[in-house]
Design a protein around this motif. Structure first.
Motif, PDB file in Angstrom:
ATOM      1  N   TYR A   1       0.803  -1.224   0.000  1.00  0.00           N
ATOM      2  CA  TYR A   1       0.000   0.000   0.000  1.00  0.00           C
ATOM      3  C   TYR A   1       0.838   1.278   0.000  1.00  0.00           C
ATOM      4  O   TYR A   1       0.368   2.330  -0.423  1.00  0.00           O
ATOM      5  CB  TYR A   1      -0.938   0.011   1.211  1.00  0.00           C
ATOM      6  N   GLY A   2       2.072   1.203   0.503  1.00  0.00           N
ATOM      7  CA  GLY A   2       2.907   2.399   0.628  1.00  0.00           C
ATOM      8  C   GLY A   2       3.144   3.137  -0.678  1.00  0.00           C
ATOM      9  O   GLY A   2       2.964   4.368  -0.741  1.00  0.00           O
TER      10      GLY A   2
ATOM     11  N   VAL B   1       0.088   5.191  -1.694  1.00  0.00           N
ATOM     12  CA  VAL B   1      -0.108   6.398  -0.891  1.00  0.00           C
ATOM     13  C   VAL B   1       0.821   7.513  -1.359  1.00  0.00           C
ATOM     14  O   VAL B   1       0.407   8.669  -1.533  1.00  0.00           O
ATOM     15  CB  VAL B   1       0.130   6.098   0.606  1.00  0.00           C
ATOM     16  N   LEU B   2       2.096   7.181  -1.602  1.00  0.00           N
ATOM     17  CA  LEU B   2       3.064   8.192  -2.026  1.00  0.00           C
ATOM     18  C   LEU B   2       2.683   8.805  -3.370  1.00  0.00           C
ATOM     19  O   LEU B   2       2.716  10.031  -3.545  1.00  0.00           O
ATOM     20  CB  LEU B   2       4.461   7.572  -2.103  1.00  0.00           C
TER      21      LEU B   2
ATOM     22  N   THR C   1      -6.372   3.935   0.292  1.00  0.00           N
ATOM     23  CA  THR C   1      -5.049   4.568   0.325  1.00  0.00           C
ATOM     24  C   THR C   1      -4.929   5.619  -0.774  1.00  0.00           C
ATOM     25  O   THR C   1      -4.312   6.671  -0.579  1.00  0.00           O
ATOM     26  CB  THR C   1      -3.932   3.520   0.157  1.00  0.00           C
TER      27      THR C   1
ATOM     28  N   THR D   1       8.791   6.706  -4.167  1.00  0.00           N
ATOM     29  CA  THR D   1       8.028   5.551  -4.656  1.00  0.00           C
ATOM     30  C   THR D   1       8.916   4.587  -5.426  1.00  0.00           C
ATOM     31  O   THR D   1       8.878   3.362  -5.210  1.00  0.00           O
ATOM     32  CB  THR D   1       6.873   6.024  -5.554  1.00  0.00           C
TER      33      THR D   1
ATOM     34  N   LEU E   1      11.245   2.766  -3.102  1.00  0.00           N
ATOM     35  CA  LEU E   1      10.521   1.762  -2.321  1.00  0.00           C
ATOM     36  C   LEU E   1      10.203   0.531  -3.156  1.00  0.00           C
ATOM     37  O   LEU E   1      10.342  -0.606  -2.698  1.00  0.00           O
ATOM     38  CB  LEU E   1       9.228   2.390  -1.786  1.00  0.00           C
TER      39      LEU E   1
END
Length: 405
Positions: A3-4, A7-8, A129, A165, A168
């Protein structure tokens, strides 16, 4: 890692979107041209869905997300340094294209990895998100402008979000390996002769997928497009309605903000309802509520308490929109072929994005030919027709096991 990145990306995009018309105007665009430049984002998403389906099917979700993030970063640099309106518009188009690739990659990942018993909750959380980023982004933009005094600060913030992003996605643990899809069932080799062909996984491509699943896309896909259209119309009608009844910008922003907060607060409830009771139990109330809200709003324009009714029905529309969170993602995942969902999801998302892109044009045309109240009523009728289509075409799955609840 699941999900991160979403969100970014959404946080950066949410900070930039409200300022696209403002910066376009600074580059010499009039009101109509600025609106056209802002619409390039949706056009980019429409154009990007089918190529994104092809890319995900060939190179995987993770690499597609990384490439989309890199291209979007280049587009952000062009956005910030654009010497002319044409360059600025092309950069906006590219960002929409990359957003489509990014969203489809994550949608495909969730479709193949998440068990059916809690698929709707997982996809509602994915939609939540994205909504979180879009909800917080404008506030971040306001803070950046207050500090730096320049709208371009939000563009550089978007670039920082994209770089984070990409890092990550590339350097973090790979969810595609950690959450591998269930392996295909293998037949034991007994040494006996085999008659007939040996079954193999088939990649049929984007356009053959569209043709093979044309029945689902023309029925359930059109119902989903109607939901997307109603959602999109909500974001156009509410601000225009506030203006037409004489409210100031601050009051309109407050009413729309409260509606958005209600919408955001209900995103996980939608997934719970879909997993426990079936997809229709979220889709139908959402469409009926939004249809009733739009139709009722159409009769309040000239009433003495029009501002009160505007706030009330904006809240009703927020509830309906919140209950619909994750429905399009979940229905697309349910209908997609399990072995290779990306080409189908590209077609699915093209349909839903087309519905969302058409609604503002429809509202504008009806309001120009008649009144905004008539436009609101028409959107309400579309919502009721979509509700009927969902009743007719949404599959009725068997209830999940008690342990999955």
């Amino acid at each position: 890692m699941v999900y991160g990145p979403t969100v970014l990306f959404a946080l950066g995009e949410g900070a930039v979107i409200p300022l696209i018309p403002v910066i376009a105007a600074q580059l010499g665009a009039d009101v109509a041209t600025a609106a056209l430049v802002a619409a390039a984002l949706v056009v980019g998403q429409l154009c990007g869905n089918i190529p994104a389906g092809w890319a995900v099917a060939r190179i995987g979700e993770r690499l597609t997300m990384a490439i989309a993030g890199a291209v979007a970063t280049l587009a952000v640099v062009a956005l910030a340094l654009a010497p002319s309106l044409g360059v600025f518009a092309i950069a906006v188009l590219l960002i929409g294209f990359c957003a489509a690739a990014f969203g489809l990659a994550r949608h495909s990942f969730m479709t193949t990895r998440v068990p059916l018993a809690f698929r709707a909750r997982a996809l509602s959380l994915l939609g939540g998100t994205w909504r979180l980023g879009m909800f917080i982004g404008p506030f971040v933009a306001a803070a950046l402008i207050a500090v730096f005094g320049d709208e371009h600060a939000t563009i550089w913030f978007f670039g920082a979000c994209l770089i984070a992003t990409i890092l990550l996605v590339l350097l973090g643990p790979d969810p595609e390996k950690q959450f591998a899809p269930p392996p295909a069932t293998l037949v034991e080799d007994t040494g006996e002769p085999v008659t007939g062909s040996i079954p193999t996984a088939e990649r049929i491509g984007v356009f053959r997928t569209m043709w093979r699943y044309r029945g689902v896309l023309s029925r359930l896909g059109l119902a989903a497009a109607s939901l997307s259209a109603v959602r999109s119309a909500l974001h156009v009608v509410l601000p225009l309605w506030g203006l037409s009844i004489g409210l100031d910008a601050q009051t309109i922003a407050l009413v729309v903000g409260v509606s958005g907060a209600i919408d955001f607060a209900l995103f996980y409830a939608s997934g719970q309802v879909m997993d426990r009771f079936g997809r229709l139990w979220a889709a139908l109330p959402a469409m009926v509520l939004m249809g009733a809200g739009f139709v009722a709003l159409a009769f309040t324009h000239d009433l003495a308490q029009s501002a009160m009714w505007f706030a009330l029905f904006a809240a009703v529309l927020g509830v309906g929109n919140g209950l619909s969170s994750g429905i399009l993602l979940t229905l697309g995942a349910d209908a997609a072929p399990k072995a290779d969902p990306a080409p189908f999801l590209g077609s699915w998302r093209t349909l839903t994005d087309a519905g969302g892109a058409a609604a503002p044009l429809l509202v504008s045309a009806i309001a120009a030919a008649s009144t905004l109240a008539v436009a609101s009523g028409v959107i309400g009728v579309i919502a009721f027709l979509g509700a009927a289509a969902f009743v007719r075409w949404v599959p009725r799955p068997t209830p999940p096991p008690a342990g999955a609840r």
